[in-house]
Motif scaffolding. Sequence first.
Motif, short mmCIF file in Angstrom:
data_model
loop_
_atom_site.label_atom_id
_atom_site.label_comp_id
_atom_site.label_asym_id
_atom_site.label_seq_id
_atom_site.Cartn_x
_atom_site.Cartn_y
_atom_site.Cartn_z
N HIS A 18 1.03 4.18 -2.81
CA HIS A 18 0.82 5.58 -2.41
C HIS A 18 1.97 6.46 -2.90
CE1 HIS A 18 -0.49 8.98 -0.06
NE2 HIS A 18 0.73 9.06 0.48
N ARG A 44 0.83 -1.21 0.00
CA ARG A 44 0.00 0.00 0.00
C ARG A 44 0.87 1.26 0.00
NH1 ARG A 44 -3.12 -2.99 3.78
NH2 ARG A 44 -2.19 -1.81 5.50
N GLU A 45 1.95 1.25 0.78
CA GLU A 45 2.84 2.41 0.82
C GLU A 45 3.53 2.62 -0.52
OE1 GLU A 45 3.31 4.81 3.16
OE2 GLU A 45 1.57 3.84 4.06
N ARG A 46 3.94 1.53 -1.18
CA ARG A 46 4.55 1.67 -2.50
C ARG A 46 3.57 2.29 -3.50
NH1 ARG A 46 5.78 -3.99 -2.74
NH2 ARG A 46 7.18 -4.26 -1.02
#
Length: 84
Positions: free
Chosen positions: A72, A68-70
């Motif tokens: 984002h 999810r962070e990637r």
Amino acid sequence: MKERMKLSLPPEVKKYIQSYMKEHHLSFTGDAISCIYQEHEEARKKEDDSIEKIVKDVTQNIEDLLQRERLHIKKELLYMERNI
């Protein structure tokens, strides 16, 4: 295959084995010790399995969070490129 042994046990251990034998209707001390060992191994295996499951779940959650962070960060970079 069984092997005969002579054991020296503290009185509280002897009482525990004797009560275990009565509770489980066992006639021989060796059978009681074998059953206690099997129960111990099963409990240890369940504990190992539960630890493995926890590690697997935590690892999966971390991987999901990183994914999810990637995404984002990728979206933010694309947004920044459009604005430049």
